[in-house]
Scaffold this motif. Structure first.
Motif, PDB file in Angstrom:
ATOM      1  N   LYS A 267      20.442 -52.592 -34.059  1.00  0.00           N
ATOM      2  CA  LYS A 267      21.675 -52.382 -33.315  1.00  0.00           C
ATOM      3  C   LYS A 267      21.556 -51.165 -32.403  1.00  0.00           C
TER       4      LYS A 267
ATOM      5  N   THR B  31      19.542 -50.901 -29.844  1.00  0.00           N
ATOM      6  CA  THR B  31      18.219 -50.777 -29.227  1.00  0.00           C
ATOM      7  C   THR B  31      18.037 -51.866 -28.176  1.00  0.00           C
ATOM      8  N   ARG B  32      17.124 -51.637 -27.268  1.00  0.00           N
ATOM      9  CA  ARG B  32      16.843 -52.652 -26.245  1.00  0.00           C
ATOM     10  C   ARG B  32      16.278 -53.917 -26.868  1.00  0.00           C
ATOM     11  N   ILE B  33      15.359 -53.753 -27.817  1.00  0.00           N
ATOM     12  CA  ILE B  33      14.776 -54.937 -28.453  1.00  0.00           C
ATOM     13  C   ILE B  33      15.845 -55.705 -29.214  1.00  0.00           C
TER      14      ILE B  33
ATOM     15  N   GLU C 273      18.975 -55.977 -28.369  1.00  0.00           N
ATOM     16  CA  GLU C 273      19.741 -56.725 -27.365  1.00  0.00           C
ATOM     17  C   GLU C 273      18.944 -57.916 -26.849  1.00  0.00           C
ATOM     18  N   VAL C 274      17.631 -57.730 -26.636  1.00  0.00           N
ATOM     19  CA  VAL C 274      16.784 -58.851 -26.197  1.00  0.00           C
ATOM     20  C   VAL C 274      16.787 -59.959 -27.250  1.00  0.00           C
TER      21      VAL C 274
ATOM     22  N   GLN D  55      20.158 -61.782 -27.179  1.00  0.00           N
ATOM     23  CA  GLN D  55      20.265 -62.705 -26.045  1.00  0.00           C
ATOM     24  C   GLN D  55      19.371 -63.929 -26.233  1.00  0.00           C
TER      25      GLN D  55
END
Length: 90
Positions: free
Chosen positions: A11, A13-15, A17-18, A21
């Motif tokens: 939660k 972090t960019r990873i 979010e990736v 998605q």
């Protein structure tokens, strides 16, 4: 709805979010979103089944199999993630 992350450290972090998605897109594919073609030959969505005669129910999701951060010889951080897709009957 609330975004859910597992493991919890993803939660924010960019990873994370990736992955969120990507999981959302996988659900769009399985639900037959008309904006997307199925990426694999033979992959079907929920509308491709005759539910009264084909009793199969399933679920699919992305998993992180292995994740680490490497350090290059010139000091650059390189994320390395091995992903998978799992599925099971319901």
């Amino acid at each position: 709805q609330v975004k859910t992350f597992g493991p919890p450290w993803l939660k924010g972090t960019r990873i994370g979010e990736v992955l969120f998605q990507a999981d959302y897109h996988l659900k769009e594919l399985s639900m037959g979103d008309s904006l997307f073609e199925q990426p694999a030959i033979g992959m079907r969505n929920c509308w491709d089944f005759e539910w009264k005669t084909e009793g199969w129910r399933g679920r699919e999701w992305f998993v992180v199999k292995h994740a680490k951060v490497l350090l290059s010889s010139n000091g650059v951080l390189l994320p390395h993630v091995e992903m998978g897709v799992e599925a099971r009957e319901q």
